[in-house]
Design an enzyme around this catalytic site. Sequence first.
Site, PDB file in Angstrom:
ATOM      1  N   GLY A  28       0.834  -1.200   0.000  1.00 51.97           N
ATOM      2  CA  GLY A  28       0.000   0.000   0.000  1.00 51.97           C
ATOM      3  C   GLY A  28       0.861   1.239   0.000  1.00 51.97           C
ATOM      4  N   PHE A  29       0.557   2.172  -0.917  1.00 48.54           N
ATOM      5  CA  PHE A  29       1.395   3.349  -1.039  1.00 48.54           C
ATOM      6  C   PHE A  29       0.553   4.606  -1.245  1.00 48.54           C
ATOM      7  CE2 PHE A  29       5.272   5.538  -2.904  1.00 48.54           C
ATOM      8  CZ  PHE A  29       6.030   5.428  -1.750  1.00 48.54           C
ATOM      9  N   GLY A  30      -0.521   4.682  -0.437  1.00 51.32           N
ATOM     10  CA  GLY A  30      -1.315   5.905  -0.394  1.00 51.32           C
ATOM     11  C   GLY A  30      -0.679   6.894   0.568  1.00 51.32           C
ATOM     12  N   ARG A  31      -1.483   7.772   1.154  1.00 51.21           N
ATOM     13  CA  ARG A  31      -0.932   8.800   2.038  1.00 51.21           C
ATOM     14  C   ARG A  31      -0.240   8.187   3.256  1.00 51.21           C
ATOM     15  NH1 ARG A  31      -5.306  13.093   3.531  1.00 51.21           N
ATOM     16  NH2 ARG A  31      -6.568  11.212   3.822  1.00 51.21           N
ATOM     17  N   GLU A 213     -11.912  11.494   6.329  1.00 47.34           N
ATOM     18  CA  GLU A 213     -11.720  10.834   5.038  1.00 47.34           C
ATOM     19  C   GLU A 213     -12.688  11.427   4.016  1.00 47.34           C
ATOM     20  OE1 GLU A 213      -9.484   8.616   4.360  1.00 47.34           O
ATOM     21  OE2 GLU A 213      -8.735   8.219   6.378  1.00 47.34           O
ATOM     22  N   LYS A 228     -12.845  -0.342  16.367  1.00 41.91           N
ATOM     23  CA  LYS A 228     -11.645  -0.185  17.189  1.00 41.91           C
ATOM     24  C   LYS A 228     -11.831  -0.800  18.572  1.00 41.91           C
ATOM     25  CE  LYS A 228      -9.996   3.875  14.706  1.00 41.91           C
ATOM     26  NZ  LYS A 228      -9.963   5.345  14.620  1.00 41.91           N
TER      27      LYS A 228
END
EC number: 1.1.1.3
Length: 348
Positions: A28-31, A213, A228
């Site tokens: 994963g290479f989002g923010r 988001e 959570k």
Amino acid sequence: MSEGERRPTAREGAAVAGRAVIPVVLSGFGRVGRAYADRLAQASREGSGLRLAAVRTGSGEWLAPSGTDAPPPSPPFTGPPAGLAATLALTRAAVLVQALPSTPRARATATAEAVTALRSGVHVVTAAKAHLLSGWRELEEAAREGGALIRLSAATGAALPAGDLARSGVRGLGCRSVRACPNGTSTFVLDVMARGGTLAEALAEARRLGIAEGDPSADLSGRDAATKVVLLAALLWGWDAAAVRWRTEPIEESTAVAACAAAGRGRRLRAVASAAAGVPHEVRVRLEETPAGDPMHALAGPEKAVVYGCPEAGDITVSGGRSSPLGAALALFKDTLEVAERRRYGFG
């Protein structure tokens, strides 16, 4: 790697290779993934031994040039990516970091990746929640088979170390309940509404500040807070996260009336998620008026808080923590250090 052979742990791998290098594969290479890669690169320059060996996305893969600390380029990477098992073997990875979205669509990918890594003896550090909810026991069994660790701080509160407390910090203290505001967006939105703002105005401001988001439905519905606390309860009491039921009370336009009324009485409306050892496999999220002195009342902006109810030891509260991609990335990095540099002597 032959059948039955276990991949070395981070410490063992470094010893076998004769060098203090701990390879990390990032999925994963989002923010969040980019922020994590930046923090890992800084730590590598500072001599941590951690090294980003590969980055994987849905469409491609980047492998770090041998013997260098070159940063990954901007995606898209060349692809398609190799199978994860091949990447782990090629890089001799000690840790798989999952900076994947917590969406149903990504759940199957996250589960398959984590199971593959854990069975190979590769530790898993994750920010994703969906596969933890649906595959808790499967992941637990895979970790047992491979002798590997799973850490999920970024999935339970980003920079807030709530997961660490649930897993080990309150162990043996007789914790019987959890009460939490683990979603920074909901707290921020409720405070804006208490000052007379509309839901739309509150969300616009939260997005502008990087708190909310693009799709805030999980925050406003209470699903994120419930998730959570489900994970915290599973760490605390050994619940199967997949078997936990939850009931939630959403934040809607009409909630502004209740938020303003609470403020007029010197209170603050909060979306409070709770679970109790005596009510197994159940989590509730309610909109509560919290008085001064309540840890939830004291929260400002996107801060979060968790209270572990320990009747004999006394309640233990952790609060603060940044709700942002950077906060999540720092939580991933903290967990990476914990699994890769486990010390078994002295104060370490």
